[in-house]
Enzyme design. Sequence first.
Site, PDB file in Angstrom:
ATOM      1  N   LYS A  61      17.037  12.260  49.582  1.00  0.00           N
ATOM      2  CA  LYS A  61      16.476  11.937  48.272  1.00  0.00           C
ATOM      3  C   LYS A  61      15.230  12.768  47.997  1.00  0.00           C
ATOM      4  O   LYS A  61      15.087  13.362  46.924  1.00  0.00           O
ATOM      5  CB  LYS A  61      16.148  10.437  48.244  1.00  0.00           C
ATOM      6  CG  LYS A  61      16.166   9.829  46.872  1.00  0.00           C
ATOM      7  CD  LYS A  61      15.868   8.328  46.953  1.00  0.00           C
ATOM      8  CE  LYS A  61      17.106   7.508  47.289  1.00  0.00           C
ATOM      9  NZ  LYS A  61      16.773   6.097  47.584  1.00  0.00           N
ATOM     10  N   ARG A 113      10.740   4.260  47.790  1.00  0.00           N
ATOM     11  CA  ARG A 113      12.172   4.445  48.030  1.00  0.00           C
ATOM     12  C   ARG A 113      12.397   5.037  49.416  1.00  0.00           C
ATOM     13  O   ARG A 113      11.760   6.011  49.789  1.00  0.00           O
ATOM     14  CB  ARG A 113      12.750   5.408  46.981  1.00  0.00           C
ATOM     15  CG  ARG A 113      12.203   5.193  45.597  1.00  0.00           C
ATOM     16  CD  ARG A 113      12.567   6.321  44.637  1.00  0.00           C
ATOM     17  NE  ARG A 113      13.997   6.384  44.350  1.00  0.00           N
ATOM     18  CZ  ARG A 113      14.554   7.333  43.600  1.00  0.00           C
ATOM     19  NH1 ARG A 113      13.815   8.319  43.114  1.00  0.00           N
ATOM     20  NH2 ARG A 113      15.837   7.318  43.381  1.00  0.00           N
ATOM     21  N   GLY A 122      22.000  -0.051  54.600  1.00  0.00           N
ATOM     22  CA  GLY A 122      21.359  -0.727  55.717  1.00  0.00           C
ATOM     23  C   GLY A 122      19.879  -0.440  55.716  1.00  0.00           C
ATOM     24  O   GLY A 122      19.072  -1.173  56.278  1.00  0.00           O
ATOM     25  N   MET A 159      16.102   0.091  53.847  1.00  0.00           N
ATOM     26  CA  MET A 159      15.385  -0.764  52.912  1.00  0.00           C
ATOM     27  C   MET A 159      15.736  -0.436  51.467  1.00  0.00           C
ATOM     28  O   MET A 159      15.866   0.715  51.090  1.00  0.00           O
ATOM     29  CB  MET A 159      13.878  -0.601  53.104  1.00  0.00           C
ATOM     30  CG  MET A 159      13.124  -1.699  52.393  1.00  0.00           C
ATOM     31  SD  MET A 159      11.410  -1.278  52.122  1.00  0.00           S
ATOM     32  CE  MET A 159      11.532  -0.275  50.651  1.00  0.00           C
ATOM     33  N   ARG A 201      22.511  14.086  44.063  1.00  0.00           N
ATOM     34  CA  ARG A 201      23.114  14.347  45.378  1.00  0.00           C
ATOM     35  C   ARG A 201      24.559  14.769  45.159  1.00  0.00           C
ATOM     36  O   ARG A 201      25.115  14.552  44.069  1.00  0.00           O
ATOM     37  CB  ARG A 201      23.047  13.104  46.266  1.00  0.00           C
ATOM     38  CG  ARG A 201      23.840  11.953  45.709  1.00  0.00           C
ATOM     39  CD  ARG A 201      23.669  10.696  46.535  1.00  0.00           C
ATOM     40  NE  ARG A 201      23.963   9.531  45.680  1.00  0.00           N
ATOM     41  CZ  ARG A 201      23.640   8.288  45.960  1.00  0.00           C
ATOM     42  NH1 ARG A 201      22.985   7.996  47.058  1.00  0.00           N
ATOM     43  NH2 ARG A 201      23.965   7.309  45.154  1.00  0.00           N
ATOM     44  N   HIS A 211      42.070  -5.961  59.175  1.00  0.00           N
ATOM     45  CA  HIS A 211      42.467  -5.023  60.237  1.00  0.00           C
ATOM     46  C   HIS A 211      43.657  -4.174  59.786  1.00  0.00           C
ATOM     47  O   HIS A 211      43.657  -2.949  59.885  1.00  0.00           O
ATOM     48  CB  HIS A 211      42.820  -5.809  61.499  1.00  0.00           C
ATOM     49  CG  HIS A 211      43.262  -4.947  62.647  1.00  0.00           C
ATOM     50  ND1 HIS A 211      44.590  -4.683  62.902  1.00  0.00           N
ATOM     51  CD2 HIS A 211      42.548  -4.263  63.572  1.00  0.00           C
ATOM     52  CE1 HIS A 211      44.676  -3.890  63.958  1.00  0.00           C
ATOM     53  NE2 HIS A 211      43.447  -3.617  64.383  1.00  0.00           N
ATOM     54  N   SER A 241      54.507  27.108  75.018  1.00  0.00           N
ATOM     55  CA  SER A 241      54.124  26.151  73.986  1.00  0.00           C
ATOM     56  C   SER A 241      53.338  25.053  74.693  1.00  0.00           C
ATOM     57  O   SER A 241      53.839  24.422  75.621  1.00  0.00           O
ATOM     58  CB  SER A 241      55.378  25.582  73.322  1.00  0.00           C
ATOM     59  OG  SER A 241      55.003  24.599  72.392  1.00  0.00           O
ATOM     60  N   CYS A 288      52.328  22.328  70.487  1.00  0.00           N
ATOM     61  CA  CYS A 288      53.276  21.440  69.823  1.00  0.00           C
ATOM     62  C   CYS A 288      52.963  19.972  70.050  1.00  0.00           C
ATOM     63  O   CYS A 288      53.734  19.108  69.703  1.00  0.00           O
ATOM     64  CB  CYS A 288      54.698  21.751  70.266  1.00  0.00           C
ATOM     65  SG  CYS A 288      54.983  21.419  72.005  1.00  0.00           S
ATOM     66  N   TYR A 325      50.441  30.138  66.791  1.00  0.00           N
ATOM     67  CA  TYR A 325      50.799  29.111  65.807  1.00  0.00           C
ATOM     68  C   TYR A 325      50.446  27.725  66.309  1.00  0.00           C
ATOM     69  O   TYR A 325      50.230  27.514  67.499  1.00  0.00           O
ATOM     70  CB  TYR A 325      52.294  29.174  65.462  1.00  0.00           C
ATOM     71  CG  TYR A 325      53.216  28.758  66.593  1.00  0.00           C
ATOM     72  CD1 TYR A 325      53.549  27.414  66.789  1.00  0.00           C
ATOM     73  CD2 TYR A 325      53.748  29.700  67.462  1.00  0.00           C
ATOM     74  CE1 TYR A 325      54.378  27.033  67.830  1.00  0.00           C
ATOM     75  CE2 TYR A 325      54.582  29.326  68.502  1.00  0.00           C
ATOM     76  CZ  TYR A 325      54.890  27.982  68.686  1.00  0.00           C
ATOM     77  OH  TYR A 325      55.706  27.594  69.710  1.00  0.00           O
TER      78      TYR A 325
HETATM   79  P1  ADP Z   1      19.285   3.797  46.074  1.00  0.00           P
HETATM   80  O1  ADP Z   1      19.186   4.751  47.187  1.00  0.00           O
HETATM   81  O2  ADP Z   1      19.767   2.442  46.470  1.00  0.00           O
HETATM   82  O3  ADP Z   1      20.000   4.375  44.896  1.00  0.00           O
HETATM   83  P2  ADP Z   1      16.867   4.373  44.684  1.00  0.00           P
HETATM   84  O4  ADP Z   1      15.632   4.667  45.418  1.00  0.00           O
HETATM   85  O5  ADP Z   1      17.602   5.555  44.180  1.00  0.00           O
HETATM   86  O6  ADP Z   1      17.789   3.510  45.610  1.00  0.00           O
HETATM   87  O7  ADP Z   1      16.459   3.433  43.510  1.00  0.00           O
HETATM   88  C1  ADP Z   1      17.099   2.304  43.020  1.00  0.00           C
HETATM   89  C2  ADP Z   1      17.080   2.318  41.498  1.00  0.00           C
HETATM   90  O8  ADP Z   1      15.759   2.391  41.012  1.00  0.00           O
HETATM   91  C3  ADP Z   1      17.797   3.516  40.933  1.00  0.00           C
HETATM   92  O9  ADP Z   1      18.494   3.136  39.778  1.00  0.00           O
HETATM   93  C4  ADP Z   1      16.678   4.450  40.587  1.00  0.00           C
HETATM   94  O10 ADP Z   1      17.042   5.330  39.564  1.00  0.00           O
HETATM   95  C5  ADP Z   1      15.573   3.493  40.158  1.00  0.00           C
HETATM   96  N1  ADP Z   1      14.258   4.061  40.384  1.00  0.00           N
HETATM   97  C6  ADP Z   1      13.763   4.508  41.552  1.00  0.00           C
HETATM   98  N2  ADP Z   1      12.536   5.015  41.392  1.00  0.00           N
HETATM   99  C7  ADP Z   1      12.230   4.884  40.083  1.00  0.00           C
HETATM  100  C8  ADP Z   1      11.099   5.239  39.291  1.00  0.00           C
HETATM  101  N3  ADP Z   1      10.052   5.849  39.826  1.00  0.00           N
HETATM  102  N4  ADP Z   1      11.132   4.967  37.977  1.00  0.00           N
HETATM  103  C9  ADP Z   1      12.204   4.341  37.439  1.00  0.00           C
HETATM  104  N5  ADP Z   1      13.306   3.995  38.119  1.00  0.00           N
HETATM  105  C10 ADP Z   1      13.324   4.255  39.436  1.00  0.00           C
HETATM  106 MG    MG Z   2      19.646   5.992  44.059  1.00  0.00          MG
END
Ligand code: ADP
Ligand code: MG
Length: 895
Positions: free
Chosen positions: A29, A99, A108, A110, A355, A471, A780, A847, A867
């Site tokens: 990110k 973030r 998983g 935060m 991304r 499963h 083979s 094979c 091959y």
């Molecule tokens: P995730 O990895 O779960 O997508 P994000 O860090 O991307 O978590 O953020 C969760 C949500 O909060 C996303 O919709 C993101 O666009 C929004 N968001 C994150 N930072 C900001 C910010 N600075 N201003 C406005 N919206 C934000």
């Molecule tokens: Mg996001």
Amino acid sequence: MASQAKWVYGFGDGSAEGRADMKNLLGGKGANLAEMSNLGLPVPPGFTITTEVCTYFYDNGKTYPPELKDQVAAAVARIEASVGARFGEPANPLLVSVRSGARASMPGMMDTVLNLGLNDTTAEGLAKRSGDPRFAYDSYRRFIQMYGNVVLGVDHHHFEEILEHAKRDRGIDLDTDMKAEDWQAVIKDYKKMVESELGRPFPQDVQEQLWGAIGAVFGSWMNQRAITYRRLHEIPASWGTAVNVQAMVFGNMGQDCATGVAFTRNPSTGENKFYGEYLVNAQGEDVVAGIRTPQHLTIAGKVANKSDLPAMEEVMPEVFAQLDAVRLKLERHYRDMQDIEFTVQQGKLYMLQTRTGKRTAAAALKIAVDMAEEGLVDRREAIKRIDPASLDQLLHPTLDPKANKTVIARGLPASPGAASGKVVFTADEAEQLSGRGEAVILCRVETSPEDIHGMHAARGILTTRGGMTSHAAVVARGMGRACVAGAGELRIDHKTQTISVRNVTIKAGEMLTIDGSTGEVMLGEVPTVQPELSGDFATLMGWADEIRRMKVRTNAETPLDARTARRFGAEGIGLCRTEHMFFDPERILAVREMILAEDEAGRRAALAKIEPMQRRDFVELFSIMKGLPVTIRLLDPPLHEFLPTSEEDMAEVAKAAGQDVPKVRQRALQLHEANPMLGHRGCRLGVSYPEIYEMQARAIFEAAAEVQKSSGETVTPEVMIPLVGTKRELDILKAVIDRVAGEVQQSSGVKFDYLVGTMIELPRAALRAAEIAESAEFFSFGTNDLTQTTLGISRDDAASFLPEYQRQGIFEQDPFVTLDQEGVGELVRLAAERGRKTRADIKLGICGEHGGDPASVHFCETVGLDYVSCSPYRVPIARLAAAQAAISKERTARD
Ligand code: ADP
Ligand code: MG
Ligand code: MG
């Protein structure tokens, strides 16, 4: 030195200290926020605390590097200067989001905290300054909720209950209808609740808030969810996560505000059309949280999805045009489809994330081909973009749309593809029946790990209980078997061996059809149509074929498999297992007669019955393969596999052979072996009973002569002797084959070429490859047996310990799926080298099942095999993997 360490990287305002290729340090990110800033896109300013801080944190008893405080303070000051607001200042507060962001996106970790920096005074200040108290208090209550949950660990439901009550009391349905005073009341209740839950008040100090959130991100790196995820995805704990702190922009300030997510191309079809969703007057996760129905970005998207809510293209045409321009810029820059997040604050667009977007296999092909044609990437890059294993999704048969079908029940479409087969109720039965060449549908209430062998043997799997992640569903998808899961109307009765629904009852052994793409369960056998290699798929495969060096053949013995493989681009047969041709109910009697015969004369009498049938098989195969090489392995498995077991079968054989039953039973007993895999099988059968191989050789050569004569096509059979360990074994059997070839050429008057070679599937054969190559014209690598004999592990018994071995990291992969390159691979490499030294033009191929496994195909390229050969449905996968292997070899050669 340490005092110069840089732990914090800023971004925003058209520039950044980081770049996209700094993911290891900044996380995915953070690196992409920096890259977007450098591209001049509107990114709210912020900074990234590096993954090295995370590593430091865990190496130093959960403390931070001493310089971090000052570096963070300086970075916050830069945001303040850029935004024109101050963190914690009552009249004009700066708010930020915190973030997490590891190298690879990682569930998983935060959750993001938004609106950090709000407290009782700054909320009031924000209300005044924005002139929009509703917005200010909405933001504050969101913050308390997120921070309370994510950082302080107060359970969600406490917040939800308070909010529900507040809405119910006021008769309000939508959060957006809550007024400023309503939110203020909710805030009061939230704070009271947090205090009673934690025994201390909700933090009002913004510095405490900030460091609390930063600490929570680093702390979450070692929470159980994250640890489990890393283990499953082989992500080392040493990578660490970064933390991003970024100025807030607000999508919840009114009707000219919005928040949304989008893909730069359609992620399910790959079409070059902007595809996304947004919500007016909303923040962050609202779009994906399902609180309100999101609206489509484009008018086309709205129409295609039959939505009656207006598209962004209509509501905010100017912002939409900007976003569309960003989309093009990002694609041109990253040269791949992007998954983006954005927010619109009072008519101004901000970019919050980009991304590489996840996509279906079909979309991946379309995007790769389109991008190559648009000139964004070259063909080699397009080839590299496709995960060969994902092609499996596109290679399954589907129901013939013209066919009649009687649907008796419906379950979940758990694994795509349609399959028909005989109903069986246990994994063992599935394996037995399919061993005899029958198609089966394994029907279970649920499946468990003990059923794996049966699931593998079955064409399709049907369960009456369990969901899309049961499963059965997960394993079937992994194996590429069709699966309908949780068809709850069906009842399986093991006592009566039936499966029933309402007034329909199906007995074990009767035909059933399932469609894993729709979840339908149908009576009888519904015809299927084979998938076609067409469109983008065909185009990309064509490009792959131009680049790859290794040939791709198939393992096939039935005409159906051979034809399928041809359609998928197989360039010959690398393994035709003749014994599979013996299981045919018409033939098995003669085969049993042959095995149970007391002497050579008896055997020859039985073999004479089998020979014309074998010849017909080969005529058909040679005709289908039209001049392409066909490698035929002479009889390989231990004889007892063909023996009668039931009294009925014994009586039948006795009658046909003119013997009495006790004698037949005694001979069967005699043939029993303690360890058949290492017993009387392979070329050992040929050495003991040369007349068997003689018959097979005659059938092969007569067929070759016949097809060559009638079609004018050159047929070059490659006769392969299994389980050779010494040159002498090969010589003895080669003499028989050469003699028969001479006889057939003479009697038919047709001259044909043929090769005699051997499988390398015993360590001794690999070690003695130099002298074996004096007689063998090809090798083979039978890597199934070579893996068993090198590791000393029986594939059929490995299930009881192999998973534990993988869990403890003794084997990284299942060695029967992906070649053990260090051990078994070493023998392959060595045998290839020694074989070539004796006979420079010796043909080398593989094979085993590994021939269709992309990682193993790569290995084959590095060893320089001629091959690979794999099952028909894996042929396209192998073609692509071989091309990718050739490309990476070009690279290593250049470097
Ligand atoms: P995730 O990895 O779960 O997508 P994000 O860090 O991307 O978590 O953020 C969760 C949500 O909060 C996303 O919709 C993101 O666009 C929004 N968001 C994150 N930072 C900001 C910010 N600075 N201003 C406005 N919206 C934000
Ligand atoms: Mg996001
Ligand atoms: Mg073998």
